[in-house]
Motif scaffolding. Structure first.
Motif, short mmCIF file in Angstrom:
data_model
loop_
_atom_site.label_atom_id
_atom_site.label_comp_id
_atom_site.label_asym_id
_atom_site.label_seq_id
_atom_site.Cartn_x
_atom_site.Cartn_y
_atom_site.Cartn_z
N ASN B 84 36.92 56.35 -4.45
CA ASN B 84 35.47 56.12 -4.38
C ASN B 84 34.94 56.31 -5.79
O ASN B 84 35.41 57.18 -6.51
CB ASN B 84 34.80 57.11 -3.44
N ALA B 85 33.98 55.49 -6.16
CA ALA B 85 33.54 55.54 -7.55
C ALA B 85 32.09 55.10 -7.68
O ALA B 85 31.56 54.43 -6.80
CB ALA B 85 34.43 54.65 -8.42
N VAL B 86 31.50 55.50 -8.76
CA VAL B 86 30.16 55.01 -9.12
C VAL B 86 30.24 54.46 -10.53
O VAL B 86 30.78 55.11 -11.42
CB VAL B 86 29.12 56.14 -9.06
N VAL B 87 29.71 53.26 -10.71
CA VAL B 87 29.69 52.67 -12.04
C VAL B 87 28.25 52.29 -12.38
O VAL B 87 27.41 52.15 -11.49
CB VAL B 87 30.55 51.39 -12.12
N ARG B 88 28.00 52.16 -13.66
CA ARG B 88 26.69 51.70 -14.09
C ARG B 88 26.86 50.41 -14.88
O ARG B 88 27.67 50.35 -15.80
CB ARG B 88 25.98 52.75 -14.93
N LEU B 89 26.12 49.40 -14.48
CA LEU B 89 26.20 48.10 -15.15
C LEU B 89 25.09 47.98 -16.19
O LEU B 89 23.92 48.23 -15.89
CB LEU B 89 26.03 46.98 -14.12
N TYR B 90 25.47 47.57 -17.38
CA TYR B 90 24.50 47.23 -18.41
C TYR B 90 24.54 45.72 -18.59
O TYR B 90 25.50 45.18 -19.14
CB TYR B 90 24.83 47.94 -19.72
N PRO B 91 23.51 45.05 -18.12
CA PRO B 91 23.56 43.58 -18.09
C PRO B 91 23.74 42.99 -19.49
O PRO B 91 23.09 43.40 -20.44
CB PRO B 91 22.20 43.19 -17.49
N LYS B 92 24.62 42.02 -19.51
CA LYS B 92 25.01 41.35 -20.74
C LYS B 92 23.82 40.88 -21.59
O LYS B 92 23.75 41.17 -22.78
CB LYS B 92 25.83 40.14 -20.31
N ALA B 93 22.91 40.18 -20.96
CA ALA B 93 21.80 39.60 -21.71
C ALA B 93 20.99 40.68 -22.41
O ALA B 93 20.61 40.56 -23.58
CB ALA B 93 20.90 38.79 -20.78
N ILE B 94 20.74 41.75 -21.68
CA ILE B 94 19.94 42.83 -22.25
C ILE B 94 20.66 43.49 -23.43
O ILE B 94 20.07 43.73 -24.48
CB ILE B 94 19.62 43.88 -21.16
N VAL B 95 21.94 43.73 -23.24
CA VAL B 95 22.69 44.38 -24.30
C VAL B 95 22.74 43.49 -25.54
O VAL B 95 22.49 43.94 -26.66
CB VAL B 95 24.13 44.70 -23.83
N LEU B 96 23.03 42.22 -25.33
CA LEU B 96 23.18 41.33 -26.48
C LEU B 96 21.88 41.11 -27.22
O LEU B 96 21.85 41.10 -28.45
CB LEU B 96 23.78 39.99 -26.03
N THR B 97 20.79 40.94 -26.47
CA THR B 97 19.51 40.76 -27.17
C THR B 97 19.14 42.04 -27.92
O THR B 97 18.59 41.99 -29.01
CB THR B 97 18.37 40.37 -26.21
N GLU B 98 19.47 43.17 -27.31
CA GLU B 98 19.21 44.44 -27.99
C GLU B 98 20.00 44.53 -29.29
O GLU B 98 19.50 45.01 -30.31
CB GLU B 98 19.57 45.60 -27.06
N PHE B 99 21.22 44.04 -29.27
CA PHE B 99 22.02 44.05 -30.49
C PHE B 99 21.36 43.23 -31.58
O PHE B 99 21.39 43.59 -32.76
CB PHE B 99 23.42 43.48 -30.21
N GLU B 100 20.79 42.11 -31.19
CA GLU B 100 20.18 41.24 -32.20
C GLU B 100 18.87 41.81 -32.72
O GLU B 100 18.57 41.74 -33.90
CB GLU B 100 19.94 39.85 -31.62
N ARG B 101 18.12 42.37 -31.79
CA ARG B 101 16.82 42.89 -32.19
C ARG B 101 16.96 44.18 -32.98
O ARG B 101 16.12 44.53 -33.79
CB ARG B 101 15.96 43.14 -30.95
N ASN B 102 18.02 44.87 -32.70
CA ASN B 102 18.12 46.25 -33.16
C ASN B 102 19.49 46.51 -33.78
O ASN B 102 20.39 47.03 -33.13
CB ASN B 102 17.90 47.16 -31.96
N PRO B 103 19.63 46.17 -35.04
CA PRO B 103 20.95 46.29 -35.68
C PRO B 103 21.57 47.68 -35.59
O PRO B 103 22.79 47.81 -35.58
CB PRO B 103 20.67 45.91 -37.14
N GLU B 104 20.74 48.71 -35.52
CA GLU B 104 21.33 50.05 -35.42
C GLU B 104 22.10 50.20 -34.10
O GLU B 104 23.12 50.87 -34.04
CB GLU B 104 20.26 51.15 -35.47
#
Lengths: 198, 198
Positions: B84-104
């Motif tokens: 039994n497990a619990v995972v947390r999903l970080y949606p691709k689009a959000i992560v990638l746009t965050e990478f572009e907007r926020n280089p840090e």
DNA sequence: CGGCGTTTTGAGAGAGCTCAACATCGGTGG
DNA sequence: CCACCGATGTTGAGCTCTCTCAAAACGCCG
């Protein structure tokens, strides 16, 4: 190999030749950038005061080195040429500014790192397999071509033995046994599975 | 653990509970994002047509999963809950746009990946050491605290045995031998080297 | 043809794995 | 408070498998 670098960074690379035993960098030194091994072998080690080395990694031609140093002020281990070697330095400032200016480059780098993580995790898992035969099976299963039958061999079987963490004798014997059992066929430059997987 | 994520991404995480045996994703499916394991264990496997699994990795609580999927259209393996497990999903689009907007943020992610690569390379090197005693020494040498003497033990010795790729019996015996030889002291929750390294 | 590295086979020993039994510790419920 | 229970920790004995050391056949290249 270095398809993860934009042209701008690539041309900024500076080559340096090292003699066997020569030190590329030492722990605590200020980081200057990321290296790529062109030829030869380097070892990364942590050295204690008594001079004893704890091996972290052996980097061979084609690998990148000190990726983490891009994001740290100082190195955390020593890099020493094990053989005569040539490395190419990609200066930190250039790489980092390129990442900021050019998000695709940053993404390509991330993708390369993520692929490496996957590959290394797989290798750790492979090493958890104790039986030589099962370890070879694992390798074959994960390296079949599109047809699910043929595994192309790059380099010598001795090299493969090293990659699998087996002695070459053990690998030769295992392959011979598997061939005798009809599980595989040994062909020039490749191994064919008798029962395709895919 | 997830210090590599900006606040923006963190709050976009979506938790999902899985029963043992349940599939999180399958090879060829479109990638939806990056996962973090909150509790439990998942296994990543490549499955052939006959249904045989080749184990790529076992992800446990605290690890991230499918990092490479951020940069690929489809998954390349199956992820199945082993417990039994619990995972947390970080949606691709959000992560990638965050990478572009926020280089840090992008840099923090790269740094995390680079550290993982280093750690995994070290683990592969560790597995190249055959002798249980030397493998333990290698572990101790690389995990001493600032004083170069004390190694804090997280979790049980059984867990440590797993991390070292030894059976728990072998580890117990090795530690007992090393203690008897005066090489180490075994204390509550830690091991102390008789001769400090650093 | 000669030499070097790879491939192959042989024999032996050591080390860790496996199976097994038991001790110990921490938590739980009566 | 104590008995119970499961998981961790510990020790024993035997076995298998790989490693190590050795030697020989093979293949390639100069």
């Amino acid at each position: 190999m270095a398809d993860w670098l934009s042209r701008n960074v690539r041309i900024a690379g500076v080559e340096r030749a090292l003699k066997a035993g020569e030190v590329l960098f030492r722990s605590e030194q200020r980081t200057v950038g990321l290296y790529e091994v062109i030829t030869g072998k380097l070892r990364l080690v942590r050295v204690d005061r008594a001079g004893r080395e704890a091996l972290l990694h052996v980097a061979v031609a084609g690998e990148t080195l000190a990726e983490a140093s891009l994001f740290a002020p100082a190195y955390h281990c020593d890099a020493i040429a094990t053989t005569n070697a040539v490395v190419r330095l990609y200066p930190k400032a250039i790489v980092l500014t390129e990442f900021e200016r050019n998000p695709e480059t940053a993404q390509a780098f991330m993708a390369m790192l993520a692929r490496q993580v996957m590959k290394l995790r797989t290798r750790v898992e492979q090493r958890n397999i104790h039986s030589a035969r099962d370890r070879v099976r694992h390798y074959l299963a994960l390296n079949t071509g599109a047809d699910g039958r043929n595994v192309k061999l790059t380099g010598t079987l001795k090299d493969l033995a090293g990659e699998l963490g087996l002695t070459h004798e053990a690998l030769y014997r295992t392959l011979a046994d598997m061939a005798a059992a009809g599980e595989i066929e040994r062909l020039k430059g490749k191994i064919r599975l008798s029962k395709p997987l895919a």
